[in-house]
Design a protein around this motif. Sequence first.
Motif, PDB file in Angstrom:
ATOM      1  N   LEU A  62      86.347 -15.592  12.322  1.00  0.00           N
ATOM      2  CA  LEU A  62      85.377 -15.502  13.408  1.00  0.00           C
ATOM      3  C   LEU A  62      86.054 -15.169  14.741  1.00  0.00           C
ATOM      4  O   LEU A  62      85.500 -14.431  15.554  1.00  0.00           O
ATOM      5  CB  LEU A  62      84.581 -16.806  13.521  1.00  0.00           C
ATOM      6  CG  LEU A  62      83.590 -17.054  12.390  1.00  0.00           C
ATOM      7  CD1 LEU A  62      82.981 -18.453  12.523  1.00  0.00           C
ATOM      8  CD2 LEU A  62      82.507 -16.003  12.368  1.00  0.00           C
ATOM      9  N   ARG A  63      87.250 -15.698  14.957  1.00  0.00           N
ATOM     10  CA  ARG A  63      87.983 -15.363  16.183  1.00  0.00           C
ATOM     11  C   ARG A  63      88.312 -13.872  16.232  1.00  0.00           C
ATOM     12  O   ARG A  63      88.210 -13.242  17.282  1.00  0.00           O
ATOM     13  CB  ARG A  63      89.268 -16.175  16.279  1.00  0.00           C
ATOM     14  CG  ARG A  63      89.043 -17.581  16.718  1.00  0.00           C
ATOM     15  CD  ARG A  63      90.358 -18.303  16.862  1.00  0.00           C
ATOM     16  NE  ARG A  63      90.091 -19.708  17.038  1.00  0.00           N
ATOM     17  CZ  ARG A  63      90.816 -20.499  17.804  1.00  0.00           C
ATOM     18  NH1 ARG A  63      91.860 -20.029  18.422  1.00  0.00           N
ATOM     19  NH2 ARG A  63      90.511 -21.768  17.934  1.00  0.00           N
ATOM     20  N   GLU A  64      88.740 -13.322  15.104  1.00  0.00           N
ATOM     21  CA  GLU A  64      89.053 -11.888  15.047  1.00  0.00           C
ATOM     22  C   GLU A  64      87.801 -11.049  15.304  1.00  0.00           C
ATOM     23  O   GLU A  64      87.848 -10.064  16.051  1.00  0.00           O
ATOM     24  CB  GLU A  64      89.648 -11.532  13.688  1.00  0.00           C
ATOM     25  CG  GLU A  64      91.045 -12.072  13.471  1.00  0.00           C
ATOM     26  CD  GLU A  64      91.575 -11.786  12.076  1.00  0.00           C
ATOM     27  OE1 GLU A  64      91.047 -10.881  11.406  1.00  0.00           O
ATOM     28  OE2 GLU A  64      92.528 -12.469  11.671  1.00  0.00           O
ATOM     29  N   ILE A  65      86.687 -11.435  14.703  1.00  0.00           N
ATOM     30  CA  ILE A  65      85.433 -10.720  14.911  1.00  0.00           C
ATOM     31  C   ILE A  65      85.023 -10.793  16.376  1.00  0.00           C
ATOM     32  O   ILE A  65      84.611  -9.789  16.973  1.00  0.00           O
ATOM     33  CB  ILE A  65      84.323 -11.275  13.990  1.00  0.00           C
ATOM     34  CG1 ILE A  65      84.627 -10.945  12.529  1.00  0.00           C
ATOM     35  CG2 ILE A  65      82.947 -10.731  14.399  1.00  0.00           C
ATOM     36  CD1 ILE A  65      83.720 -11.638  11.530  1.00  0.00           C
ATOM     37  N   CYS A  66      85.148 -11.965  16.958  1.00  0.00           N
ATOM     38  CA  CYS A  66      84.797 -12.154  18.364  1.00  0.00           C
ATOM     39  C   CYS A  66      85.662 -11.266  19.258  1.00  0.00           C
ATOM     40  O   CYS A  66      85.161 -10.626  20.193  1.00  0.00           O
ATOM     41  CB  CYS A  66      84.954 -13.620  18.749  1.00  0.00           C
ATOM     42  SG  CYS A  66      84.406 -13.991  20.420  1.00  0.00           S
ATOM     43  N   LYS A  67      86.941 -11.202  18.988  1.00  0.00           N
ATOM     44  CA  LYS A  67      87.847 -10.363  19.778  1.00  0.00           C
ATOM     45  C   LYS A  67      87.450  -8.894  19.660  1.00  0.00           C
ATOM     46  O   LYS A  67      87.394  -8.174  20.669  1.00  0.00           O
ATOM     47  CB  LYS A  67      89.288 -10.563  19.300  1.00  0.00           C
ATOM     48  CG  LYS A  67      90.303  -9.828  20.120  1.00  0.00           C
ATOM     49  CD  LYS A  67      91.709 -10.120  19.627  1.00  0.00           C
ATOM     50  CE  LYS A  67      92.722  -9.309  20.435  1.00  0.00           C
ATOM     51  NZ  LYS A  67      94.087  -9.516  19.957  1.00  0.00           N
ATOM     52  N   ASP A  68      87.143  -8.441  18.441  1.00  0.00           N
ATOM     53  CA  ASP A  68      86.711  -7.060  18.240  1.00  0.00           C
ATOM     54  C   ASP A  68      85.418  -6.770  19.005  1.00  0.00           C
ATOM     55  O   ASP A  68      85.279  -5.715  19.635  1.00  0.00           O
ATOM     56  CB  ASP A  68      86.507  -6.764  16.750  1.00  0.00           C
ATOM     57  CG  ASP A  68      87.807  -6.738  15.966  1.00  0.00           C
ATOM     58  OD1 ASP A  68      88.878  -6.609  16.598  1.00  0.00           O
ATOM     59  OD2 ASP A  68      87.745  -6.842  14.724  1.00  0.00           O
ATOM     60  N   ASN A  71      86.120  -6.438  22.722  1.00  0.00           N
ATOM     61  CA  ASN A  71      86.716  -5.126  23.014  1.00  0.00           C
ATOM     62  C   ASN A  71      85.652  -4.026  22.986  1.00  0.00           C
ATOM     63  O   ASN A  71      85.635  -3.151  23.852  1.00  0.00           O
ATOM     64  CB  ASN A  71      87.837  -4.805  22.029  1.00  0.00           C
ATOM     65  CG  ASN A  71      89.051  -5.673  22.226  1.00  0.00           C
ATOM     66  OD1 ASN A  71      89.267  -6.214  23.306  1.00  0.00           O
ATOM     67  ND2 ASN A  71      89.850  -5.819  21.189  1.00  0.00           N
ATOM     68  N   GLU A  72      84.789  -4.085  22.009  1.00  0.00           N
ATOM     69  CA  GLU A  72      83.723  -3.090  21.900  1.00  0.00           C
ATOM     70  C   GLU A  72      82.775  -3.179  23.090  1.00  0.00           C
ATOM     71  O   GLU A  72      82.362  -2.161  23.659  1.00  0.00           O
ATOM     72  CB  GLU A  72      82.954  -3.304  20.597  1.00  0.00           C
ATOM     73  CG  GLU A  72      81.937  -2.241  20.291  1.00  0.00           C
ATOM     74  CD  GLU A  72      81.284  -2.441  18.930  1.00  0.00           C
ATOM     75  OE1 GLU A  72      80.097  -2.081  18.823  1.00  0.00           O
ATOM     76  OE2 GLU A  72      81.946  -2.931  18.009  1.00  0.00           O
ATOM     77  N   ASN A  73      82.459  -4.402  23.498  1.00  0.00           N
ATOM     78  CA  ASN A  73      81.574  -4.618  24.641  1.00  0.00           C
ATOM     79  C   ASN A  73      82.198  -4.056  25.918  1.00  0.00           C
ATOM     80  O   ASN A  73      81.526  -3.388  26.709  1.00  0.00           O
ATOM     81  CB  ASN A  73      81.286  -6.107  24.792  1.00  0.00           C
ATOM     82  CG  ASN A  73      80.148  -6.381  25.742  1.00  0.00           C
ATOM     83  OD1 ASN A  73      79.273  -5.552  25.932  1.00  0.00           O
ATOM     84  ND2 ASN A  73      80.156  -7.565  26.346  1.00  0.00           N
ATOM     85  N   LYS A  77      80.645  -1.003  28.209  1.00  0.00           N
ATOM     86  CA  LYS A  77      80.383  -1.156  29.644  1.00  0.00           C
ATOM     87  C   LYS A  77      81.016  -0.011  30.419  1.00  0.00           C
ATOM     88  O   LYS A  77      80.386   0.578  31.321  1.00  0.00           O
ATOM     89  CB  LYS A  77      80.935  -2.493  30.154  1.00  0.00           C
ATOM     90  CG  LYS A  77      80.109  -3.687  29.768  1.00  0.00           C
ATOM     91  CD  LYS A  77      80.740  -4.964  30.314  1.00  0.00           C
ATOM     92  CE  LYS A  77      79.984  -6.188  29.871  1.00  0.00           C
ATOM     93  NZ  LYS A  77      80.625  -7.427  30.373  1.00  0.00           N
ATOM     94  N   LYS A  78      82.254   0.322  30.076  1.00  0.00           N
ATOM     95  CA  LYS A  78      82.934   1.427  30.752  1.00  0.00           C
ATOM     96  C   LYS A  78      82.216   2.746  30.480  1.00  0.00           C
ATOM     97  O   LYS A  78      82.055   3.576  31.386  1.00  0.00           O
ATOM     98  CB  LYS A  78      84.388   1.518  30.300  1.00  0.00           C
ATOM     99  CG  LYS A  78      85.238   0.376  30.801  1.00  0.00           C
ATOM    100  CD  LYS A  78      86.659   0.482  30.274  1.00  0.00           C
ATOM    101  CE  LYS A  78      87.499  -0.701  30.724  1.00  0.00           C
ATOM    102  NZ  LYS A  78      88.862  -0.653  30.181  1.00  0.00           N
ATOM    103  N   ALA A  79      81.765   2.946  29.255  1.00  0.00           N
ATOM    104  CA  ALA A  79      81.046   4.171  28.904  1.00  0.00           C
ATOM    105  C   ALA A  79      79.728   4.250  29.659  1.00  0.00           C
ATOM    106  O   ALA A  79      79.340   5.326  30.146  1.00  0.00           O
ATOM    107  CB  ALA A  79      80.803   4.228  27.394  1.00  0.00           C
ATOM    108  N   ALA A  80      79.036   3.127  29.793  1.00  0.00           N
ATOM    109  CA  ALA A  80      77.762   3.109  30.524  1.00  0.00           C
ATOM    110  C   ALA A  80      77.983   3.470  31.990  1.00  0.00           C
ATOM    111  O   ALA A  80      77.199   4.238  32.572  1.00  0.00           O
ATOM    112  CB  ALA A  80      77.111   1.734  30.402  1.00  0.00           C
ATOM    113  N   ILE A  81      79.034   2.947  32.594  1.00  0.00           N
ATOM    114  CA  ILE A  81      79.354   3.274  33.986  1.00  0.00           C
ATOM    115  C   ILE A  81      79.665   4.765  34.112  1.00  0.00           C
ATOM    116  O   ILE A  81      79.177   5.439  35.040  1.00  0.00           O
ATOM    117  CB  ILE A  81      80.526   2.404  34.492  1.00  0.00           C
ATOM    118  CG1 ILE A  81      80.073   0.958  34.611  1.00  0.00           C
ATOM    119  CG2 ILE A  81      81.031   2.906  35.829  1.00  0.00           C
ATOM    120  CD1 ILE A  81      81.208  -0.039  34.859  1.00  0.00           C
TER     121      ILE A  81
END
Length: 89
Positions: A62-68, A71-73, A77-81
């Motif tokens: 779950l920690r690995e999934i959360c980290k991924d 990163n995706e989030n 956000k950068k792409a939306a900006i």
Amino acid sequence: MAYKKYDKTFKEKIIKLNLYEGMHLGILSNKYNVPKTTISSWVKKFRDKEKCSNYCEDREILREICKDLQNENTFLKKAAIYFAKEINK
């Protein structure tokens, strides 16, 4: 009454017979001359240990999934900006 010590391999054998082979406590108790309560406590400790190790493994996954996902989030956000700036040009 003196307590009898059982070695680890014997305990594991009894636990496996109960959990994986489906042998009942009474049968194991009679066959191996071990009290039912003793076998029951071995099985309970084994199950608790397995739950703990499974919990720890699940937690790491779950920690690995959360980290991924974080990163995706961040990327999104950068792409939306970036695209918001492109639209306003």
